[in-house]
Scaffold this active site. Sequence first.
Site, PDB file in Angstrom:
ATOM      1  N   GLN A  43      12.110 -36.425  -5.534  1.00  0.00           N
ATOM      2  CA  GLN A  43      11.690 -37.269  -4.416  1.00  0.00           C
ATOM      3  C   GLN A  43      12.563 -37.056  -3.187  1.00  0.00           C
ATOM      4  O   GLN A  43      13.608 -36.416  -3.240  1.00  0.00           O
ATOM      5  CB  GLN A  43      11.744 -38.737  -4.826  1.00  0.00           C
ATOM      6  N   ARG A  60       7.203 -38.318  -3.134  1.00  0.00           N
ATOM      7  CA  ARG A  60       7.477 -37.560  -4.358  1.00  0.00           C
ATOM      8  C   ARG A  60       7.082 -36.099  -4.201  1.00  0.00           C
ATOM      9  O   ARG A  60       6.092 -35.777  -3.558  1.00  0.00           O
ATOM     10  CB  ARG A  60       6.758 -38.205  -5.538  1.00  0.00           C
TER      11      ARG A  60
END
Length: 406
Positions: free
Chosen positions: A96, A287
């Site tokens: 992420q 993400r």
Amino acid sequence: MDRLENTVRPYAWGSTTALPELLGTPPTGEPQAELWMGAHPGAPSRVERATGTVSLLDAVSADPEGELGERTVRAFGPRLPFLLKLLAAASPLSLQVHPDLAQAAEGYADEEERGVPLDAPHRNYKDTNHKPELICALTPFDGLCGFRAADDAAALLDGLDVGGLKPYVDILHARPESDALREVLSAVLTADKDEMAETVAQATAAAERLAEEEPSGTLTAGRIAEYAVYAGIARHYPGDPGVIAAMLLNHVHLRPGEALFLGAGVPHAYLDGLGVEIMANSDNVLRCGLTPKHVDVPELLRIVRFEPTEPAILRPEADSDEEELYETPVDEFRLSRYVLAPGAGSHPLDAGAPQILLCTAGQAVLRDTDNGAELTLDRGGSAFVPAGERVHVSGDGTLFRATVAV
């Protein structure tokens, strides 16, 4: 001073034993991933007040300046600007990245204008804040942080000898470094799913084989260890394009007491270990893989900083009062620790800002210097100290102190 009652978050990647062992509670058999300490709306801590037990969020909302102090409210508004956690990872978290303040504000405004519900699974921005964070290892801790140099990433991929990775190797060698990293990450995340799943399977098998090799020639012990790390990631996320994206990043190993700061735009993932984590109070996450959740590739490419970096491992610097500070470039949080020893006297804690105190070893005794009240924290115990309360700490153990840098 208020002893905190905190919530454990049972995310699937969590350890079943690390937090129970630290907190002195029996394991449930289920993952226990994070213990949250603070006033985040998702799981605010609870404190005992004259009217009974209330959430710290409600206590701060009812009297922001009384709880946080005038300087903190002026700088960050009427909310506790940080969240403190105990994080126990037994498998990799999602790969992420977090936006900076300007990107967060722009992204939030755009999604609001387009009418994207806050709870929509494809929503990227839950607020207008950035989310810098710091992880400090309590046990050996592994993670990924920042891009490798393009040549190093090319060498790691090339060593797997997988046909599907050859185009990425060529790009990493041929293009300017930042352009190459951007192009390869984009290509990996937008590739045909079936073809990428096959490439990931072949890369996993090759990494597992190389992890068992003996050092020789260009296959150093360090490279063998890296292949073992990526093979482990792939076993948790078979076929996920994030496995290849992860190979573009630096592997970082922290020893207990060492820490890692993660700023805006830096891709990262925690892999394994127990640590104290502190972050700005935000939910903004984009993400890059290693997750079944939404991956917004165009927005991700807007946020990521495609700059090779050498991860800077932080070690605490002690001052004259033996407060050991983890230096970071943000104001929303400040993390330090005290290694307390019997007979060493007490340490005064600055009363100008709100504080959360967490004992991770032994025992810490907090004493209010105005009224003499004492509060003892055993291993895993935590307390909230409102701004303006003057506290001294002593004991025999390790105490982490979270506050703000204003």
